[in-house]
Design an enzyme around this catalytic site. Structure first.
Site, short mmCIF file in Angstrom:
data_model
loop_
_atom_site.label_atom_id
_atom_site.label_comp_id
_atom_site.label_asym_id
_atom_site.label_seq_id
_atom_site.Cartn_x
_atom_site.Cartn_y
_atom_site.Cartn_z
N THR A 208 -8.15 -0.19 -8.59
CA THR A 208 -7.15 -0.12 -7.53
C THR A 208 -5.78 -0.46 -8.11
O THR A 208 -5.59 -0.46 -9.31
CB THR A 208 -7.55 -1.04 -6.34
OG1 THR A 208 -6.64 -0.85 -5.28
CG2 THR A 208 -7.58 -2.51 -6.72
N ASN A 209 -4.82 -0.73 -7.25
CA ASN A 209 -3.47 -1.07 -7.73
C ASN A 209 -2.88 -2.15 -6.85
O ASN A 209 -3.53 -2.61 -5.90
CB ASN A 209 -2.59 0.19 -7.76
CG ASN A 209 -2.50 0.82 -6.40
OD1 ASN A 209 -1.92 0.25 -5.48
ND2 ASN A 209 -3.10 1.98 -6.23
N ARG A 210 -1.66 -2.55 -7.11
CA ARG A 210 -1.11 -3.75 -6.46
C ARG A 210 -0.38 -3.46 -5.15
O ARG A 210 0.26 -4.36 -4.60
CB ARG A 210 -0.16 -4.46 -7.45
CG ARG A 210 -0.93 -5.09 -8.61
CD ARG A 210 0.05 -5.66 -9.62
NE ARG A 210 1.05 -6.49 -8.97
CZ ARG A 210 2.30 -6.63 -9.39
NH1 ARG A 210 2.70 -5.98 -10.47
NH2 ARG A 210 3.15 -7.41 -8.76
N SER A 211 -0.48 -2.26 -4.64
CA SER A 211 0.24 -1.97 -3.39
C SER A 211 -0.33 -2.81 -2.24
O SER A 211 -1.54 -2.91 -2.06
CB SER A 211 0.07 -0.48 -3.05
OG SER A 211 0.47 -0.27 -1.73
N ALA A 275 -0.03 4.15 -2.34
CA ALA A 275 -0.14 4.24 -3.80
C ALA A 275 -1.55 4.78 -4.07
O ALA A 275 -2.53 4.04 -3.97
CB ALA A 275 0.06 2.87 -4.42
#
Ligand code: CTP
Length: 394
Positions: A208-211, A275
């Site tokens: 995943t990502n930090r959004s 994101a």
């Protein structure tokens, strides 16, 4: 859009009356002028002075003999309100509103008002479920009132059940939606995506990502407050759903693509604030992957590019999260993905971006216009983006 509008907040006799103070404060923080009317029973739970001190405005409780509000207070209050909110609405007040009683200030004012009515019931479960209350609630709903709650949970009597007043943010959200119903997005369907997608590796791990999803949620609220029917395709599970917005929860890029494609039919705009993962594991293990003695190689494959793949006629707005050559990269993305607007933000900036409540962006249009905005709250940025979308709408 709702700044300077007026809400009449009717408070009736329920233990939840103390929560009406927070409703008044939150509305007033949103730039709304709040006039409070209290029933006699409400003043047993909380005193008018509390509202007066917090809002710096007089509170009206009497149909007659209240020098502060003029000779016909219910007509003045009804005429000046853009929306009437009754929170908490006791069983008695609901019954009296349903039957058109006009023997106290609150009932008279509601009767004299032709503005949207938002009602937040609060009472014991048995009172709420009683067929008398149910038919009163149904009658009010049928006449167009927006009923918010009640919720299930702990009741003042000690037990638990349905009857708790709805969460304050739900009530405020529905009030904002009612205030914005004639706004410049009235009758428009707007689809917003938010959050960072998750691509599962096994039952416990994902890429995943930090959004945080905050920018997308702020956009959904900004569109709602201008009258739009908003669909929020959300990959964020840490944020509270905005009231009055249809939320489609998703996890992966593929799910977001499918949900977005189904949501955009008849939409006026798609705002891709999410994101989206560009890669996902080529295989997903059904079992938890054991660590073993050596590392593992992950084979990743491309996900679908949602903005480039959803079809339909609507305004397309993308975001470009960049760590270098901000505007140049953003313009390239706008061209590649055939966008009408792109919102460029520098993710290396310390005071904005991921998880922050603030953002510093440049809004770039397909004709080359660049609007570089200063550091603002994400809600302020959202309002600026929506302003630009409104200008582009046919
Ligand atoms: N986007 C999308 N589908 C993807 C990836 C991104 O629709 N699979 C959207 C994003 O929601 C955003 C815009 O495309 O509105 C740009 O996303 P960004 O991650 O900045 O760019 P990418 O196209 O993924 O390119 P890169 O990662 O190489 O910068």
């Amino acid at each position: 859009m709702t700044r300077g509008k007026r809400v009449l907040l009717g408070v009736s006799g329920s233990i939840a009356a103390y929560k009406a103070v927070e409703i008044a404060r939150e509305l007033s923080r949103n730039g709304i002028l709040v006039d409070v009317v209290m029933t006699e029973a409400a003043t047993r739970f909380i005193c008018p002075l509390t509202f007066e001190a917090l809002l710096s405005r007089p509170v009206t409780t009497q149909l007659f003999d209240d020098a502060s509000s003029g000779p016909i207070p219910h007509i003045t209050l009804a005429d000046t309100a853009d929306v009437v909110v009754v929170a908490p609405a006791s069983a008695d007040t609901i019954a009296r509103l349903a039957h058109g009683f006009a023997d106290d200030l609150l009932c008279c004012t509601v009767l004299a008002s032709n503005r949207p009515l938002v009602i937040a019931p609060a009472m014991h479960e048995n009172m709420y479920l009683n067929p008398a209350t149910q038919s009163n609630v149904a009658a009010l709903r049928e006449r167009g009132a927006v009923l918010v709650g009640p919720e299930s949970g702990d009741l003042a009597s000690g037990g638990s059940g349905i009857g708790r007043m709805a969460d304050i943010h739900e009530i405020v959200g529905h009030t904002m939606k009612a205030l914005g119903r004639e706004g410049d997005l009235a009758g428009r369907r707007i689809v917003v995506t938010a959050g960072g997608t998750q691509e599962p590796l096994d039952p416990v791990r994902s890429i995943t990502n930090r959004s945080s999803g905050k920018m997308g949620y702020a956009l959904a609220e900004a569109c709602r407050d201008r009258g739009a029917d908003v669909v929020l395709v959300s990959a964020s599970n840490s944020l509270r759903s905005p009231a009055g917005v249809e939320v489609m929860p998703v996890m992966t890029a593929q799910q977001m693509y499918e949900a977005t494609q189904s949501a955009v039919s008849n939409a006026s705009a798609l705002i891709m604030a999410a994101a989206v993962a560009d890669f996902r594991p080529a295989t997903t293990s059904d079992e938890k992957i054991k660590k073993g003695q050596v590392g593992i190689d992950l084979h990743l494959e491309r996900t679908v590019d949602i903005l480039s793949s959803v079809h339909g006629e609507f305004i397309r707005v993308g975001f470009a999260a960049e760590s270098s050559n901000l505007e140049q990269n953003a313009i390239q993305k706008m061209t590649d993905k055939k966008l009408d607007l792109i919102v460029a933000n520098d993710i290396t900036s310390r005071d904005s971006g991921f998880a922050s409540d603030n953002n510093r962006v440049a809004i770039i249009d397909s004709k080359g216009g660049v609007d570089r905005l200063p550091l603002m709250t994400k809600r302020q940025v959202a309002d600026c983006i929506v302003d630009r979308i409104v200008q582009l709408l046919p």
